[in-house]
Design an enzyme around this catalytic site. Sequence first.
Site, mmCIF file in Angstrom:
data_model
loop_
_atom_site.group_PDB
_atom_site.id
_atom_site.type_symbol
_atom_site.label_atom_id
_atom_site.label_comp_id
_atom_site.label_asym_id
_atom_site.label_seq_id
_atom_site.Cartn_x
_atom_site.Cartn_y
_atom_site.Cartn_z
ATOM 1 N N ASP A 271 0.830 -1.199 0.000
ATOM 2 C CA ASP A 271 0.000 0.000 0.000
ATOM 3 C C ASP A 271 0.868 1.254 0.000
ATOM 4 O O ASP A 271 1.627 1.498 0.939
ATOM 5 C CB ASP A 271 -0.883 -0.042 1.250
ATOM 6 C CG ASP A 271 -1.945 1.041 1.230
ATOM 7 O OD1 ASP A 271 -2.521 1.256 0.158
ATOM 8 O OD2 ASP A 271 -2.156 1.676 2.266
ATOM 9 N N THR B 32 -3.270 5.500 -4.056
ATOM 10 C CA THR B 32 -2.194 6.263 -3.420
ATOM 11 C C THR B 32 -0.867 6.098 -4.165
ATOM 12 O O THR B 32 -0.103 7.060 -4.285
ATOM 13 C CB THR B 32 -2.014 5.872 -1.941
ATOM 14 O OG1 THR B 32 -1.748 4.480 -1.847
ATOM 15 C CG2 THR B 32 -3.263 6.186 -1.142
ATOM 16 N N THR B 33 -0.618 4.900 -4.667
ATOM 17 C CA THR B 33 0.617 4.695 -5.421
ATOM 18 C C THR B 33 0.546 5.432 -6.753
ATOM 19 O O THR B 33 1.485 6.128 -7.156
ATOM 20 C CB THR B 33 0.855 3.190 -5.674
ATOM 21 O OG1 THR B 33 0.643 2.480 -4.462
ATOM 22 C CG2 THR B 33 2.255 2.944 -6.176
ATOM 23 N N ASP C 264 -8.942 0.200 1.387
ATOM 24 C CA ASP C 264 -8.985 0.740 0.029
ATOM 25 C C ASP C 264 -10.322 0.399 -0.616
ATOM 26 O O ASP C 264 -10.957 1.214 -1.268
ATOM 27 C CB ASP C 264 -7.868 0.139 -0.841
ATOM 28 C CG ASP C 264 -6.495 0.683 -0.461
ATOM 29 O OD1 ASP C 264 -6.407 1.388 0.565
ATOM 30 O OD2 ASP C 264 -5.522 0.404 -1.180
HETATM 31 N N1 LIG Z 1 -6.718 -7.148 -12.989
HETATM 32 C C1 LIG Z 1 -6.023 -6.050 -13.336
HETATM 33 N N2 LIG Z 1 -5.393 -5.974 -14.511
HETATM 34 C C2 LIG Z 1 -4.687 -4.892 -14.858
HETATM 35 N N3 LIG Z 1 -4.542 -3.812 -14.071
HETATM 36 C C3 LIG Z 1 -5.153 -3.818 -12.899
HETATM 37 C C4 LIG Z 1 -5.922 -4.927 -12.455
HETATM 38 N N4 LIG Z 1 -6.382 -4.642 -11.224
HETATM 39 C C5 LIG Z 1 -5.931 -3.407 -10.906
HETATM 40 N N5 LIG Z 1 -5.187 -2.910 -11.921
HETATM 41 C C6 LIG Z 1 -4.527 -1.596 -11.983
HETATM 42 O O1 LIG Z 1 -3.575 -1.457 -10.938
HETATM 43 C C7 LIG Z 1 -3.443 -0.083 -10.607
HETATM 44 C C8 LIG Z 1 -3.562 0.120 -9.114
HETATM 45 O O2 LIG Z 1 -2.552 -0.564 -8.467
HETATM 46 P P1 LIG Z 1 -2.362 -0.490 -6.896
HETATM 47 O O3 LIG Z 1 -1.170 -1.307 -6.572
HETATM 48 O O4 LIG Z 1 -3.629 -0.819 -6.224
HETATM 49 O O5 LIG Z 1 -1.963 1.013 -6.653
HETATM 50 P P2 LIG Z 1 -2.797 2.214 -6.046
HETATM 51 O O6 LIG Z 1 -2.198 2.430 -4.696
HETATM 52 O O7 LIG Z 1 -2.495 3.352 -6.965
HETATM 53 O O8 LIG Z 1 -4.211 1.847 -6.023
HETATM 54 C C9 LIG Z 1 -4.545 0.647 -11.338
HETATM 55 O O9 LIG Z 1 -4.008 1.317 -12.456
HETATM 56 C C10 LIG Z 1 -5.481 -0.473 -11.753
HETATM 57 O O10 LIG Z 1 -6.207 -0.168 -12.914
HETATM 58 MG MG LIG Z 2 -5.192 0.220 -5.360
#
Ligand SMILES: Nc1ncnc2c1ncn2[C@@H]1O[C@H](COP(=O)(O)OP(=O)(O)O)[C@@H](O)[C@H]1O
Ligand SMILES: [Mg+2]
Length: 551
Positions: free
Chosen positions: A56, A89-90, A381
């Site tokens: 996270d 957040t990332t 989240d």
């Molecule tokens: N099944 C999936 N396939 C491709 N991308 C995905 C999938 N699930 C989530 N994402 C992408 O991963 C990103 C979010 O990653 P995450 O590690 O949760 O970071 P954040 O802290 O920004 O939410 C988003 O761009 C989202 O669209």
């Molecule tokens: Mg996320």
Amino acid sequence: MIVLSEDSQRTSGRDAQSMNITAGKAVAESVRTTLGPKGMDKMLVDSSGGVVVTNDGVTILKEMDIDHPAANMIVEVSETQEDEVGDGTTTAVVIAGELLDQAEELIESDIHPTTLAQGYRQAAEKAKELLAEDAIDVSAEDREELVKIASTAMTGKGAESAKDHLAELVVDAVLAVQDEDGIDTDNVSVEKVVGGSIDNSELVEGVIVDKERVDDNMPYMVEDANVALFDGALEVKETEIDAEVNVTDPDQLQQFLDQEEKQLKEMVDKLADAGADVVFVGDGIDDMAQHYLAQEGILAVRRAKNSDLKRLARATGARVVGNLDDIEESDLGFAGSVAQKDVGGDERIFVEDVEDAKAVTMILRGGTEHVVDEVERAIDDSLGVVRVTLEDGKVLPGGGAPETDLALELRDFADSVGGREQLAVEAFADALEVIPRTLAENAGLDPIDSLVDLRARHDAGEFGAGLDAYTGEVIDMEAEGVTEPLRVKTQAIESATEAAVMILRIDDVIAAGDLSGGQVGDDDGDDGGAPGGMGGGMGGMGGMGGMGGAM
Ligand SMILES: Nc1ncnc2c1ncn2[C@@H]1O[C@H](COP(=O)(O)OP(=O)(O)O)[C@@H](O)[C@H]1O
Ligand SMILES: [Mg+2]
């Protein structure tokens, strides 16, 4: 002329900019590998040996001991994102870092930072507009869609194996706490239990209090319970004893103790007369009072937390009373069942079958403490995105689809901007592509190939085309069920742009002492008002608190 004190450090112009940009980029770099479903985790060890393993973004940045002022501005981006949306957040931090990176090149080719800032702001405004146009409507009735959104937010966060089950629980929880005033996810509490599998996590529509009944002679369980909430102590105050007793013979002492007992008995009688079957007390309960309560068959809990009392009030409809003299039947709330139960080896009080739950508890199980902690963050989240979706009713496809699309559209838009700002808008477009690029990198794919594929599909008008991180294919994310709330993206773009612009506009860093700390809180009284004013100003710029001292 020397106006600065000897200890202070000053960095100006290009040097200051490049120092701040480097610091900001370093922060973004530190969370970049965690982005997306195939993102890796970080292990953070604090000075006392405590370990956090997480994916996270905001948690990583909060745990890291960052004290460079510009770096802190980027950390704040993730904190704002966490407060406003809960997820993304990332993403927000990675975009901010890339905006700085792109800016660096333009500054080197002599584009003025103010021009850059203007271009970035224009691009961000346009981006938000475009996203709002492209967003897909969802309704609160579309439960299946909500579950998908809840599940996307948990992807890649240690909750993988039980994602579908947890997503159902999250949606149930948010719907249960929703009322006329909106949704307050603070009314969803999470009880973590180490032991058992994540699959066995469950939602209790009601409140679980992490306490036991005070006396073994009290009932374990009360059905159709009238619940009293008393924010005070069932004790006779010590001070009264000190003040009034002046014992001269044993009879007198006995009399006094009898008097005290009588007072306690009266307190319990007031509760019993009002009809209470269960009472949650904010402070302590005297042994004698416990005895009387047990005699009345009342289940009593002491030292209930303030937050628990509030939650119980909401759930049962009881009023929290501060003085037992006032308590009446109408102050009591109702629960179909109040019972002490064992949860993973700990006894807790379950208050269930409440008329209108409005407060629910998720019992989160997992193999180890670290696992449960990380699943809790994923749940956080997920609760956030479901809330935001219900509030706005707008979602976007995930997997880098919106960022790729925006990049294309913003490049078109740049032509209409003209002037030097055009270059800034183009740089902004390039910066957004860091998201699909990073998703590809983290999935072990070739980022160039993936980006080329994505651009081609978007060029052909496929708004939903995103990167399937598992297969490396470009697919329709909406059809795949990978969707996120619109606000995750608009908020990320907004805060990332603001932070980047703020950093870019700084051309002078004046620090009392060196930037790594020293000189904090100079208490030498004779440096007067003016330096304090300067310190205040810098503090407002984020993270520079404590630097305003001798200058
Ligand atoms: N099944 C999936 N396939 C491709 N991308 C995905 C999938 N699930 C989530 N994402 C992408 O991963 C990103 C979010 O990653 P995450 O590690 O949760 O970071 P954040 O802290 O920004 O939410 C988003 O761009 C989202 O669209
Ligand atoms: Mg996320």
